[in-house]
Write a protein that holds these residues in place. Structure first.
Motif, short mmCIF file in Angstrom:
data_model
loop_
_atom_site.label_atom_id
_atom_site.label_comp_id
_atom_site.label_asym_id
_atom_site.label_seq_id
_atom_site.Cartn_x
_atom_site.Cartn_y
_atom_site.Cartn_z
N THR A 98 -30.88 -117.92 -49.71
CA THR A 98 -30.22 -118.23 -50.99
C THR A 98 -31.23 -118.31 -52.13
O THR A 98 -30.86 -118.10 -53.29
CB THR A 98 -29.41 -119.54 -50.90
N LEU A 134 -23.87 -121.77 -42.60
CA LEU A 134 -22.73 -122.20 -43.39
C LEU A 134 -21.46 -121.88 -42.61
O LEU A 134 -21.21 -120.73 -42.26
CB LEU A 134 -22.71 -121.46 -44.74
N SER A 143 -21.60 -115.60 -44.28
CA SER A 143 -22.80 -116.44 -44.23
C SER A 143 -23.30 -116.64 -45.65
O SER A 143 -22.76 -116.07 -46.61
CB SER A 143 -23.89 -115.77 -43.37
N VAL A 144 -24.35 -117.44 -45.81
CA VAL A 144 -24.87 -117.67 -47.15
C VAL A 144 -25.37 -116.37 -47.79
O VAL A 144 -25.45 -116.26 -49.01
CB VAL A 144 -25.99 -118.72 -47.16
N ASN A 145 -25.70 -115.37 -46.97
CA ASN A 145 -26.15 -114.10 -47.53
C ASN A 145 -25.08 -113.41 -48.37
O ASN A 145 -25.41 -112.55 -49.19
CB ASN A 145 -26.60 -113.16 -46.41
N CYS A 147 -23.73 -114.60 -50.77
CA CYS A 147 -24.06 -114.92 -52.16
C CYS A 147 -24.78 -113.76 -52.84
O CYS A 147 -24.76 -113.64 -54.08
CB CYS A 147 -24.96 -116.15 -52.23
#
Length: 632
Positions: A98, A134, A143-145, A147
């Motif tokens: 992130t 997450l 997943s946070v990816n 983002c």
């Protein structure tokens, strides 16, 4: 080979080619390792860096301290390399991934290539949740990816080894495409990184990605020629696309033939040297009086490689001639159609060459009176620059513009200046005398504090000449320094001759001024102790940034006066290792400060307020916004 080993081997064999020049597309990989990439990409980089694939196909590794900063360094490298070569950045999962988002947004907004390789959670899901995962109750594949999707020009998650083959090829296509480039993300689940697969040998063959120079459409070219020939007060707005296309000499030839004046955006400054007769300086909110007055009266605005952001258009108030029309030469149709312009969709250099040839036989040149007008205005503005740079008392503490004046006296065509946010971009855009096509490196598409130091490292890695590395200056205020000083350690580790100039003014100077102008009374912008009423009007904070820089390994030169500053900057310029010049700046007065803004910028002011400052600011806001127009 594992998926990670295959990816690194593939990247080491990708090349770009433009105008007969060939170079590695991905020339190095930045990385910070965690459990999400250490056993995959980390292990692959060990093999790739120690000769397993031969010297030509090694993948150099660069150690970063902050994931966002690694992207900034890669972006600085890509810009200095003319977008023909880029770096990859690998991180672990979770916060490492992130932390890439800000840098990715900066790269994509500025149309600069960078390859992001964040680790991801397990594709096989042996245990949910794993560390740093997450959990999204309604979507198991998020997943946070994710983002990174809106700030990437291409995104893929490699959930099987064989899926890497088409994804890697698409990633290279986007990175090498001058119209599509930006951040490219390949999210790599940590189990897939370490999984072996029997790869086709063809995947590892050397591959050249040709950087095309699309020529303009015949109809659009003829329409553009008619528009230029009918214009009496044309003005060119040069953007970053001029530099990306290496079109500076072509632009100079076009202006020599037509005598059309050239204003520049932050990304386009340097398209012409400051002393070129047709160069009228920066345009827009941070522009010169010369360029902005020409913009107000222009009947044809010719944009070349620019996005026409609100700083350039003064939030839609600058181009006020009722008859004004726009002609946009841009490699992307999206930008070429802005402001209801006549589009000329082409590479900047190819488009300018076509325009020059098409106009050559038709005898077009601006009226001599118009040329006399703008060259006279340019001379008058130069007097204001001299007044801002003047140092009548060499024993005094310098103002910020006087610091720039001392540096201006010192540098040559070799030097490169890097800046991104705060009050410095405005002063530089108005006042700096750019001497070469790549001297002026101000990131203002995302205006990201903390960009300067890591970007300078990327520029140093790209700008070395073998015998002598070009002087590269990172100019930062105290606010920016406190945001992201971590890559000083990287400069020390690599023994890169970074020249860091820290200007200490005890606060957010740019936002402080903006705050005062919009009725917010400079609240929360000074670096001072709290007062009894809860504000920040006490004594300055006892923060010693020079000592901090020294603790990270820099040689630090303190300058208390203008004379001290001149000596320190000269010594830093000649230094072979990373060096910092630290100077506390004086608040400028009406004589020694920069000229005021020559055009408006829209920052909405409170429509209702009880405090007089906000009420007065709203009255001025309503007056300014009434001048806005939509160009249709």
């Amino acid at each position: 080979m594992t998926t990670a080993q295959a990816l690194v081997a593939f990247l080491a064999r990708q090349y770009t080619e433009r105008d007969g020049r060939r170079q590695r597309l991905i020339s190095a990989t930045w990385g910070i390792f965690g459990h999400g990439n250490v056993a995959g990409i980390g292990q692959a980089l060990v093999e790739a860096g120690h000769g397993g694939n031969g010297t030509a196909h090694r993948m150099p590794y660069l150690q970063g301290r902050n994931e966002q900063a690694m992207v900034h360094a890669a972006v600085g490298y890509a810009r200095q390399s003319g977008r023909l070569s880029a770096h990859a950045v690998t991180t672990s999962i979770g916060p490492g991934a992130t932390n890439l988002v800000t840098g990715a947004a900066l790269a994509t907004i500025n149309r600069l290539p960078v390859l992001l390789l964040p680790g991801d959670t397990f594709a096989t899901r042996p245990a949910d949740p794993v560390l740093q995962q997450l959990e999204v109750p309604y979507a198991g594949d998020v997943s946070v990816n994710d983002c990174l999707r809106p700030v990437s020009r291409y995104f893929d998650r490699i959930t099987r080894p064989e899926a890497l083959i088409p994804a890697a090829l698409q990633a290279m296509r986007v990175l090498a495409d001058p119209a599509e480039t930006g951040a490219v993300t390949l999210a790599l689940p940590q189990d897939v990184q370490a999984e072996a697969y029997d790869w086709p040998e063809e995947f590892f063959a050397e591959r050249d990605w040709h950087i095309r120079r699309p020529a303009p459409d015949t109809y659009e070219l003829e329409t553009a020629v008619r528009a230029i020939r009918s214009a009496r007060r044309p003005l060119i707005v040069a953007g970053g696309g001029v530099r990306h296309s290496a079109a500076e000499e072509t632009l100079a030839a076009f202006t020599a033939a037509t005598r059309i004046p050239v204003a520049s955006t932050q990304a386009g400054k340097g398209a012409l040297r400051h002393d070129h007769p047709a160069d009228v300086g920066g345009i827009g909110h941070t522009g010169t009086a010369t360029a902005d007055e020409l913009a107000r009266t222009a009947d044809l605005v010719i944009g070349i490689g620019t996005r026409f952001s609100d700083f350039t258009t003064a939030s839609g108030t600058l181009f006020s001639n009722p008859a004004v029309r726009f002609l946009h030469l841009n490699i992307t149709a999206f930008d070429a159609h802005k402001l209801a312009a006549l589009p000329l969709v082409a590479d900047a250099r190819a488009g300018l060459e076509a325009l020059t040839a098409a106009l050559a036989g038709r005898g077009y040149r601006v009226d001599p009176a118009y040329e006399t007008e703008y060259t006279g205005a340019k001379e008058a503005w130069e007097e204001r620059v001299e007044a801002s740079f003047a140092t009548p008392d060499p024993t005094a503490r310098p103002t910020q513009t006087q610091v720039l004046g001392v540096l201006d006296d010192l540098v040559t065509e070799e030097d490169i200046l890097i800046n991104a946010a705060g009050s410095l971009p405005g002063d530089l855009h108005q006042l700096w005398r750019t001497r070469s096509r790549d001297q002026y490196h101000v990131e203002y598409g995302y205006s990201c504090m903390g960009y300067e130091i890591p970007a300078a490292i990327g520029v140093l890695l790209a700008a070395g000449t073998g015998q002598r590395t070009r002087p590269v200056w990172a100019l930062v205020g105290d606010g920016t320094y406190l945001m992201n000083p971590t890559e000083i350690v990287t400069a020390v580790q690599e023994n890169l001759p970074l020249k860091l100039l820290i200007l200490q003014n005890h606060g957010y100077a740019s936002i402080g001024g903006l705050s005062a102008s919009v009725g917010a009374e400079r609240f929360g912008t000074a670096y001072r102790h709290r007062d009894p009423d809860g504000g920040f009007t006490g004594p300055p904070l006892p923060v010693d940034l020079a000592a901090n820089a020294a603790s990270l390994g820099l040689r630090v030169l303190r300058a208390a006066t203008i004379d001290d500053l001149r000596k320190a900057l000269s010594e830093a310029r000649d230094a072979e290792g990373p060096t910092c010049v630290y100077v506390e700046t004086e608040t400028p007065d009406t004589v020694s400060g920069p000229p005021p803004a020559q055009a408006w910028w829209d920052v909405p002011v409170a429509e209702t307020a009880s405090r007089p400052a906000a009420v007065k600011a709203r009255e001025e806001y309503d007056r300014q916004v009434a001048a806005r127009r939509r160009h249709l």
